[in-house]
Write a protein that holds these residues in place. Structure first.
Motif, PDB file in Angstrom:
ATOM      1  N   THR A 129      -8.073  -0.386   5.641  1.00  0.00           N
ATOM      2  CA  THR A 129      -7.116   0.579   5.122  1.00  0.00           C
ATOM      3  C   THR A 129      -6.240   1.082   6.256  1.00  0.00           C
ATOM      4  O   THR A 129      -6.723   1.366   7.341  1.00  0.00           O
ATOM      5  CB  THR A 129      -7.864   1.772   4.478  1.00  0.00           C
ATOM      6  OG1 THR A 129      -8.689   1.276   3.434  1.00  0.00           O
ATOM      7  CG2 THR A 129      -6.899   2.780   3.917  1.00  0.00           C
ATOM      8  N   THR A 130      -4.946   1.170   5.951  1.00  0.00           N
ATOM      9  CA  THR A 130      -4.005   1.772   6.901  1.00  0.00           C
ATOM     10  C   THR A 130      -3.157   2.786   6.146  1.00  0.00           C
ATOM     11  O   THR A 130      -2.883   2.604   4.971  1.00  0.00           O
ATOM     12  CB  THR A 130      -3.125   0.695   7.573  1.00  0.00           C
ATOM     13  OG1 THR A 130      -2.306   1.298   8.552  1.00  0.00           O
ATOM     14  CG2 THR A 130      -2.261  -0.038   6.577  1.00  0.00           C
ATOM     15  N   SER A 131      -2.807   3.879   6.800  1.00  0.00           N
ATOM     16  CA  SER A 131      -1.972   4.886   6.140  1.00  0.00           C
ATOM     17  C   SER A 131      -0.879   5.402   7.054  1.00  0.00           C
ATOM     18  O   SER A 131      -0.966   5.271   8.259  1.00  0.00           O
ATOM     19  CB  SER A 131      -2.747   6.069   5.630  1.00  0.00           C
ATOM     20  OG  SER A 131      -4.000   6.174   5.972  1.00  0.00           O
ATOM     21  N   SER A 132       0.114   5.966   6.401  1.00  0.00           N
ATOM     22  CA  SER A 132       1.250   6.517   7.125  1.00  0.00           C
ATOM     23  C   SER A 132       1.825   7.680   6.327  1.00  0.00           C
ATOM     24  O   SER A 132       1.830   7.664   5.101  1.00  0.00           O
ATOM     25  CB  SER A 132       2.311   5.437   7.328  1.00  0.00           C
ATOM     26  OG  SER A 132       3.402   5.945   8.058  1.00  0.00           O
ATOM     27  N   LEU A 133       2.302   8.666   7.032  1.00  0.00           N
ATOM     28  CA  LEU A 133       2.958   9.805   6.409  1.00  0.00           C
ATOM     29  C   LEU A 133       4.460   9.614   6.601  1.00  0.00           C
ATOM     30  O   LEU A 133       4.924   9.437   7.735  1.00  0.00           O
ATOM     31  CB  LEU A 133       2.495  11.105   7.067  1.00  0.00           C
ATOM     32  CG  LEU A 133       2.980  12.396   6.457  1.00  0.00           C
ATOM     33  CD1 LEU A 133       2.425  12.565   5.052  1.00  0.00           C
ATOM     34  CD2 LEU A 133       2.555  13.572   7.312  1.00  0.00           C
TER      35      LEU A 133
END
Length: 137
Positions: A129-133
């Protein structure tokens, strides 16, 4: 005069073999567990690349004047199962508004200019999983 006998007795050799067998079986069990938890490095790299590819596409859509920040919704990025060209991988996207303080809690649409984007790639060996705001600037 007695001859000088050097060497091991049969009992000492048998005890040594038994001890080595017990120790090596414990080490092999640990090695097997360790290797399973790490997974295949090529699968991990491919999962990372597939997640990064989708994240870059989402950022490009945000920067595209014809689409922009409002385009970033879950409906525009459906689950891919399997990912085209990669039969053992699936990819999903989750996009949620976050509150103005930056806390990763769901906020109502239109009340904030920030979205948290999470891309998850799942393979036969696990998931990444990768996330970004992102903001609407």
């Amino acid at each position: 005069m007695t001859p000088n006998h050097r060497g091991f007795t049969l009992i000492e050799v048998i005890i040594s073999i038994v001890l080595l067998a017990i120790l090596s079986s414990g080490l092999m069990a640990m090695f097997t567990t360790f290797s399973k938890s790490n997974g295949d490095p090529s699968v991990n790299i491919l999962s990372s690349e597939l997640a990064q590819e989708r994240m870059e596409q989402i950022i490009a859509d945000k920067e595209n004047p014809a689409r922009g920040f409002p385009y970033l919704t879950n409906a525009n990025y459906p689950v891919e199962n399997p990912v085209t060209g990669f039969p053992n991988f699936s990819r999903s996207v989750s996009i949620i508004y976050v509150d103005p303080a930056g806390n990763l809690s769901v906020a109502a649409a239109g009340t904030t200019n920030y979205k948290n984007i999470t891309v998850t790639v799942t393979s036969l060996t696990g998931s990444l999983t990768t996330s970004s705001l992102v903001g609407s600037f």
